[in-house]
Design an enzyme around this catalytic site. Structure first.
Site, PDB file in Angstrom:
ATOM      1  N   LYS A 175       8.130  76.519  12.397  1.00 30.72           N
ATOM      2  CA  LYS A 175       9.513  76.030  12.425  1.00 30.72           C
ATOM      3  C   LYS A 175      10.002  75.956  13.867  1.00 30.72           C
ATOM      4  O   LYS A 175      10.598  74.959  14.285  1.00 30.72           O
ATOM      5  CB  LYS A 175      10.426  76.960  11.603  1.00 30.72           C
ATOM      6  CG  LYS A 175      10.279  76.750  10.111  1.00 30.72           C
ATOM      7  CD  LYS A 175      10.968  77.823   9.298  1.00 30.72           C
ATOM      8  CE  LYS A 175      10.651  77.624   7.814  1.00 30.72           C
ATOM      9  NZ  LYS A 175      11.070  78.745   6.977  1.00 30.72           N
ATOM     10  N   GLN A 230      14.379  84.059   6.996  1.00 33.04           N
ATOM     11  CA  GLN A 230      13.093  83.867   6.335  1.00 33.04           C
ATOM     12  C   GLN A 230      12.948  84.846   5.161  1.00 33.04           C
ATOM     13  O   GLN A 230      13.114  86.053   5.327  1.00 33.04           O
ATOM     14  CB  GLN A 230      11.960  84.080   7.356  1.00 33.04           C
ATOM     15  CG  GLN A 230      10.579  83.783   6.815  1.00 33.04           C
ATOM     16  CD  GLN A 230      10.366  82.319   6.454  1.00 33.04           C
ATOM     17  OE1 GLN A 230      10.760  81.419   7.191  1.00 33.04           O
ATOM     18  NE2 GLN A 230       9.758  82.063   5.312  1.00 33.04           N
ATOM     19  N   ASP A 262      19.343  76.104   4.963  1.00 36.60           N
ATOM     20  CA  ASP A 262      18.405  76.280   3.850  1.00 36.60           C
ATOM     21  C   ASP A 262      19.047  75.893   2.518  1.00 36.60           C
ATOM     22  O   ASP A 262      18.359  75.707   1.524  1.00 36.60           O
ATOM     23  CB  ASP A 262      17.964  77.760   3.772  1.00 36.60           C
ATOM     24  CG  ASP A 262      16.484  77.929   4.085  1.00 36.60           C
ATOM     25  OD1 ASP A 262      15.759  76.914   4.090  1.00 36.60           O
ATOM     26  OD2 ASP A 262      16.046  79.073   4.313  1.00 36.60           O
TER      27      ASP A 262
END
Ligand code: NAD
Length: 299
Positions: A56, A100, A123
């Site tokens: 990422k 995460q 997200d």
């Protein structure tokens, strides 16, 4: 009758998407007076998460954005993590915040996701963004289902009225996928672990999205001839044919048995997987545009 099955090249699509994002970044940077920024928070040592976070960060920088990595030890308290999120919520250099998952067991995942400012929730896991998706308002859509929809729209001109079956009802893939397909006017069925006669349910579908986490569970014989199959699953299985202790990645769909039946299908790897990070970058660009008072980018 056998049909020619198209393999959907998610890797190439994701590459083109990242290029379009990179082309768009300078104008947003000019307006903001800084690069669009993505902060990624990693708690503990999770080998797979570590690889994801590194990828990422690399791709964020490649499209011209700023990447901020916050790696915290496994014994970080929930209070300390919440305090970092609060800092990032107020950090003007940060447009998107990603925590995460999975988090260590002593940390309440829902509380952490709820603490992220919804305007930085790239997200799309915050309940406000889930609610916006469910009610047709613009927020942030979770990256994997967003990527699946982009691939579907690339191979099907008009999704309206098509029968779609989504297998799996997780908050991060199955449920938002079903919402997106509904918004495209598909007739949507959500299948899950308690669904009876799954093969018959799948057989109705013009579009099948498999997000289960069971290696090659969906067989070609379940697929309606000509249907489009999106395989979200990532499963590592033994590959003795490649040598002792060798493994390989397979999806939730038995790719080989779908050949000659499905109209189009995403391979694993190289299908949905590469789309997830590309869509994360797209969401971060969107967040930056909104922070800059610019219209949402069309990428
Ligand atoms: P999850 O474990 O949260 O959910 C799995 C779902 O599958 C559940 O809703 C369950 O009801 C359903 N299910 C389980 N067994 C079933 C059965 N026998 N028949 C029908 N349904 C069944 O998983 P998830 O987070 O949604 O992920 C699903 C898969 O997608 C995993 O393989 C994961 O690794 C993969 N994934 C890939 C990406 C990507 O970037 N490509 C992103 C997220 C998840």
């Amino acid at each position: 009758m056998s049909v020619a099955t198209q393999a959907i090249d998610g890797k190439a699509f994701a590459e083109r998407l990242r290029q379009r994002i990179a082309d768009h970044v300078p104008s947003v940077e000019h307006r903001l007076g800084r690069k669009p920024g993505l902060a990624v928070v990693l708690v503990g040592d999770h080998p797979a998460s570590d690889v994801y976070v590194r990828n990422k960060a690399k791709q964020t920088v490649e499209v011209g954005m700023a990447s901020f990595k916050h790696a915290l030890p496994a014994d970080t308290s929930e209070a300390d993590l919440l305090s970092l999120i609060e800092t990032l919520n107020h950090d003007n250099a940060v447009d998107g915040i990603l925590v995460q998952l999975p988090l260590p067991k002593h940390i309440n995942e829902a509380a952490v996701l709820a603490a992220i400012n919804p305007t930085k929730d790239v997200d799309g896991f915050h309940v406000i963004n889930a609610g916006k998706l469910a009610t047709g308002q613009s927020g942030f859509v979770p990256c994997t289902p967003l990527g699946c929809l982009m691939l579907l729209k690339d191979v099907i001109d008009d999704l309206s009225g098509l029968e779609a079956v989504v297998i799996g009802r997780s908050n991060i893939v199955g449920k938002p996928m079903a919402q997106l397909l509904l918004a495209e006017n598909c007739t949507v069925t959500m299948a899950h672990s308690r669904t009876k006669n799954l093969s018959a349910v799948v057989k109705r579908a013009d579009i099948v999205v498999a997000a289960v986490g069971r290696a090659e569970m969906v067989e070609g014989a379940w697929i309606k001839p000509g249907a489009t199959v999106i395989d979200v699953g990532i499963n590592r299985v033994d590959a003795p044919e490649q040598g002792v202790h060798k493994t390989r990645l397979v999806g939730d769909v038995d790719f080989a048995s779908c050949q000659g039946i499905a109209g189009a299908i995403t391979p694993v790897p190289g299908g949905v997987g590469p789309m997830t990070i590309a869509c994360l970058l797209a969401n971060t660009l969107t967040a930056a545009c909104r922070h800059a008072g610019l219209p949402d980018p069309i990428v």
